[in-house]
Design a protein around this motif. Sequence first.
Motif, short mmCIF file in Angstrom:
data_model
loop_
_atom_site.label_atom_id
_atom_site.label_comp_id
_atom_site.label_asym_id
_atom_site.label_seq_id
_atom_site.Cartn_x
_atom_site.Cartn_y
_atom_site.Cartn_z
N SER A 9 33.16 -3.56 37.69
CA SER A 9 32.29 -2.38 37.87
C SER A 9 30.83 -2.80 38.01
O SER A 9 30.06 -2.26 38.84
CB SER A 9 32.45 -1.40 36.71
OG SER A 9 33.76 -0.89 36.67
N TYR A 18 34.61 -4.75 43.88
CA TYR A 18 35.37 -4.42 42.68
C TYR A 18 36.82 -4.86 42.83
O TYR A 18 37.39 -5.51 41.94
CB TYR A 18 35.29 -2.91 42.43
CG TYR A 18 36.11 -2.44 41.25
CD1 TYR A 18 35.58 -2.46 39.98
CD2 TYR A 18 37.42 -2.00 41.43
CE1 TYR A 18 36.33 -2.03 38.89
CE2 TYR A 18 38.18 -1.58 40.36
CZ TYR A 18 37.61 -1.58 39.08
OH TYR A 18 38.37 -1.17 38.00
N VAL A 78 35.85 3.84 41.91
CA VAL A 78 36.14 2.70 41.01
C VAL A 78 37.12 3.13 39.92
O VAL A 78 38.05 2.38 39.56
CB VAL A 78 34.84 2.15 40.42
CG1 VAL A 78 35.14 1.20 39.24
CG2 VAL A 78 34.03 1.43 41.49
#
Length: 623
Positions: free
Chosen positions: A553, A526, A583
């Motif tokens: 993502s 990510y 995230v």
Amino acid sequence: MASNTRQPELSEIKTVNILGFQNHNLNIKIDKLQEIFFGIKQPVAIISVAGAMRKGKSFMLNMLLHHLLKWNLNSRNPTGDEIIRNVFQCKGGNERVTIGINITDKPIILMNKVGEEVAVFLMDSEGLFDKKQSATVFAISTLLSSLQIFNVSEQIQECDLQYLQMFTNYTKLSAAHIGHSKAFPELLFLIRNYQLEDVWGVEEGQRYLEKFLQSDVEENQRVREVLGENFAHLRCFLLPHPGETVAKWKQTRQMWKPRKESKPNICFADINNKDFVAGVEELAEQLFGKEHLIVKKLCGDVITATEFIDLVPLYVKVFTGDDIPTPETITKVQNQCMFITKLRKLESEYCTAMSREVVDEYIPLEKLEDIHTKQLTQALKVLDSFSVILREDESKAERKYMEKRLQSAFHEIQTRNIAHKKKQIIEIKQCGEKAAELFRGWLKEAANGQYVEDISEERNVAKQKAFEAFNKCVQVYDKDLVKEYVSNLKKYIQSEDDQFIRKNAERLKSLTEKLEKKISCAAGAYMEIIENSIEDPDKAQMVNFNELHQVASDKALQVFEEAGVNKTLKCRQDALNTLKTKVEQLASNYQKRLEKYKETGKLLKVVKKAVQEYDTHFGKVSL
């Protein structure tokens, strides 16, 4: 009638000396006796021949042995060329051949009138020579035989009566002494070379004997009384002379010259007098025919080969020494042998009854002792009914002996029972190990080598199946032994269950570490995508962060899924949530960074514009 039992050939049969004299003392060959009678299950018939020496007893026994074998094969007449084998050693002259008592070493099995097998033996005894030895041998052979043949020549004479008188005085037994009908079953006078009349056979012999015993001679009357007191039956058989060939053969011990062979034997065809041959055949019928075959009895009871072996040394012991045995002594021997027989029978019945109850399986000790007590009480009750033939002190001694024997037998049964117990315990344990193995296999199959979050139901089912398999396996074993082992089985099952739980925890730990690594990798993926896109602040200001965030993502999720963890697992879901949180935190940080980039960009634009305006008014300014 012939028996299905394998019969010996004539060449296989020998005679064995079972009783002799050593330094004028009786010497019994008990080992030979045991070898001969070992393993014989049938009743025995002992046909004995006694009489004065050199009167052809052994020759007659050899003739009868041929007929006995032919009788067994339902072929009663030996062939003419058949050699009369010298099984019972016989020869001419004054030298004695038989010393003591000789007997055939193998039984010939015949059938009696009730269809039972009987083991037949022929017995030869020492010729009457020394008075005491002769009386002893005659007494013992008569006591041992089921039929005694008294071999005399031409006619019953005074010397024959003296021999019988000497014997009967030596072993005078009567019904009053022994408490039974007669001391001996039967005496057969075999009158050889009978020449007073041209007659032979059993009927003529019976007429001769009746006429002789009715004589007014005082000595004959006394012998008649003694014989009547001692023998259940008296018979007589007349047999003519066999002919010149036999007489010559006995003298020269050579075959008749016209015969090619030059051996000390003679054939049936060499017997000149055919009436003699026919007479021997009729005699064989009287001895071996199923209507006439006499088995050995003791006080009216049929005895076995084992009991016969017991009887011989007891009789010999009575006649050992210088003292003449009294009727009471011989009666005591017979009672002792009868009692030994009863004891052996009761012991056998006890063992049979116990074996029927115990079989080959383990029986709890308390139950086994109850069975033993019941059978012992029954045996002693029967024993007490036999004790009337003994004195009170002897009866008590034998009762103690019986109890000791049965206790010894019970000890052997206990030993076998303990062995059965140990065997059952081992086999029950094997059933338990198999059940535990099945439980372990079912858990392994349910987990399939992977971490499982909750298989409590599967574990319970596996436990149930394991105990069902165990119960099925042990249903033939003693319930108390099975019950004692169940706690151990539970421990084994619990141990397997605990081991599975530990293994499953180890798998969870490994899986958690794997997921943590994947979280790190996914977060890294990510960050890599975001960093590459906002590396240039000028370009970063133009990035659509929402779109960039979605792409990054998706990549992070893709990396996470590469772990291949079951999506239904809670630990996987927890790890995924951790990744999403991480995230989101990274996205928030990157958004703040981009905002700073934008604010910085706006400030630079204001500065640049101020510089441009300044240059326009004041000239170019170097910054």
